[in-house]
Enzyme design. Sequence first.
Site, PDB file in Angstrom:
ATOM      1  N   HIS A 167       2.870  -5.774   5.293  1.00 14.32           N
ATOM      2  CA  HIS A 167       3.408  -4.577   5.951  1.00 14.32           C
ATOM      3  C   HIS A 167       3.512  -4.796   7.458  1.00 14.32           C
ATOM      4  O   HIS A 167       4.492  -4.391   8.096  1.00 14.32           O
ATOM      5  CB  HIS A 167       2.504  -3.366   5.687  1.00 14.32           C
ATOM      6  N   SER A 184      -0.830  -4.826  -2.134  1.00 18.61           N
ATOM      7  CA  SER A 184      -1.945  -3.871  -2.190  1.00 18.61           C
ATOM      8  C   SER A 184      -2.644  -3.970  -3.540  1.00 18.61           C
ATOM      9  O   SER A 184      -3.838  -3.702  -3.647  1.00 18.61           O
ATOM     10  CB  SER A 184      -1.427  -2.452  -1.978  1.00 18.61           C
ATOM     11  N   HIS A 208      -1.372  -4.200   4.669  1.00 21.19           N
ATOM     12  CA  HIS A 208      -1.861  -5.566   4.845  1.00 21.19           C
ATOM     13  C   HIS A 208      -0.883  -6.315   5.747  1.00 21.19           C
ATOM     14  O   HIS A 208       0.087  -5.731   6.277  1.00 21.19           O
ATOM     15  CB  HIS A 208      -2.042  -6.259   3.489  1.00 21.19           C
TER      16      HIS A 208
HETATM   17  P1  AMP Z   1       4.341  -0.832  -0.740  1.00 15.97           P
HETATM   18  O1  AMP Z   1       3.402  -0.168   0.204  1.00 15.97           O
HETATM   19  O2  AMP Z   1       3.687  -1.813  -1.649  1.00 15.97           O
HETATM   20  O3  AMP Z   1       5.247   0.135  -1.432  1.00 15.97           O
HETATM   21  O4  AMP Z   1       5.292  -1.724   0.149  1.00 15.97           O
HETATM   22  C1  AMP Z   1       5.920  -1.209   1.289  1.00 15.97           C
HETATM   23  C2  AMP Z   1       6.873  -2.237   1.803  1.00 15.97           C
HETATM   24  O5  AMP Z   1       6.164  -3.419   2.140  1.00 15.97           O
HETATM   25  C3  AMP Z   1       7.937  -2.636   0.768  1.00 15.97           C
HETATM   26  O6  AMP Z   1       9.195  -2.757   1.410  1.00 15.97           O
HETATM   27  C4  AMP Z   1       7.424  -3.955   0.282  1.00 15.97           C
HETATM   28  O7  AMP Z   1       8.446  -4.809  -0.202  1.00 15.97           O
HETATM   29  C5  AMP Z   1       6.794  -4.518   1.535  1.00 15.97           C
HETATM   30  N1  AMP Z   1       5.827  -5.565   1.208  1.00 15.97           N
HETATM   31  C6  AMP Z   1       4.829  -5.499   0.289  1.00 15.97           C
HETATM   32  N2  AMP Z   1       4.189  -6.689   0.208  1.00 15.97           N
HETATM   33  C7  AMP Z   1       4.800  -7.520   1.093  1.00 15.97           C
HETATM   34  C8  AMP Z   1       4.619  -8.888   1.463  1.00 15.97           C
HETATM   35  N3  AMP Z   1       3.666  -9.645   0.902  1.00 15.97           N
HETATM   36  N4  AMP Z   1       5.441  -9.412   2.400  1.00 15.97           N
HETATM   37  C9  AMP Z   1       6.428  -8.664   2.965  1.00 15.97           C
HETATM   38  N5  AMP Z   1       6.646  -7.365   2.653  1.00 15.97           N
HETATM   39  C10 AMP Z   1       5.855  -6.798   1.730  1.00 15.97           C
END
Ligand code: AMP
Length: 294
Positions: free
Chosen positions: A40, A195, A37
């Site tokens: 990311h 997500s 999203h």
């Molecule tokens: P995930 O795919 O949820 O494991 O997240 C992958 C990376 O994206 C991690 O470093 C999260 O902290 C970052 N992330 C997830 N949501 C956000 C957001 N709303 N804003 C900034 N970074 C995010």
Amino acid sequence: MTAPVVVTTRAQLDQHLAPARRAGERVALVPTMGALHEGHASLLRVAREHVGDGPVVVSIFVNPTQFGAGEDLDRYPRTLAADLELCEKEGVDVVLHPEVAEMYPHGTGSDDGVMVRPGPLAKELEGRTRKGHFRGVLTVVAKLFGTVRPDVAVFGQKDYQQLVLVRRMVEDLCLGVEVVGAPTQREPDGLALSSRNAYLDPEQRQQATALSRTLYAAVEAAEYGPGPALDAARAVLRESDGVDLDYLELRTPTLGPLPDDVPPGTEARILVAARVGSTRLIDNLPITLGTDPS
Ligand code: AMP
């Protein structure tokens, strides 16, 4: 824009990164579990700023070892086609999308292979309800660092405890990767992008705004000190239906305990976790504390 190269093994990745490494370019890694999203996307832009023309690598891997029994490993959203489109739009060079067996050749059980022991902070906050979560997170991040050998890796402040623990691992295990923490991206009503927001029905989606409203209430009252900041946050939670609080805590920026007496201007972090329906959500903000009048 050209579509990113998608690789599934370390050998393929090495092949694609070899010219850049020979040219002395810096390599950036953004680890994700997919279902990408705008949050990311913002990390991808930060990664690009850090490496210029060097390669930006995104890993998309739903890491089984960071999910506890009864958590959402099986229903975690998997949206590879849309993820690749977003990566193309953001100018990502390589997407690493490995099979579980590539990352865990000896299996994913807790006794199946070498794993990272994350230290005492992993038992607090998220770790209180998610036993073994950070052991899984740090293990896969260490594996990704070994696979990609990035100069810089970008993580979101959204998962603040994860960011702090990754920094600790890099320091304690001398991994030599620059870790950058990027700010949390939000919906217009304040909800942090995640997500897992996809699990929320319309009523829960509305209720979920309580997390960020709680944090902003604390930030607004913070000039009066930690006590009033927490009181203001709790007042929002009390008025919020459908939100089952797990924790609300004020900590130092590295997630240590705050001293009893904080001097005015103390930088801290406020963190919240709650269930809305069966979905567990987390959020946090930086907060500058004034002096408690009491
Ligand atoms: P995930 O795919 O949820 O494991 O997240 C992958 C990376 O994206 C991690 O470093 C999260 O902290 C970052 N992330 C997830 N949501 C956000 C957001 N709303 N804003 C900034 N970074 C995010």
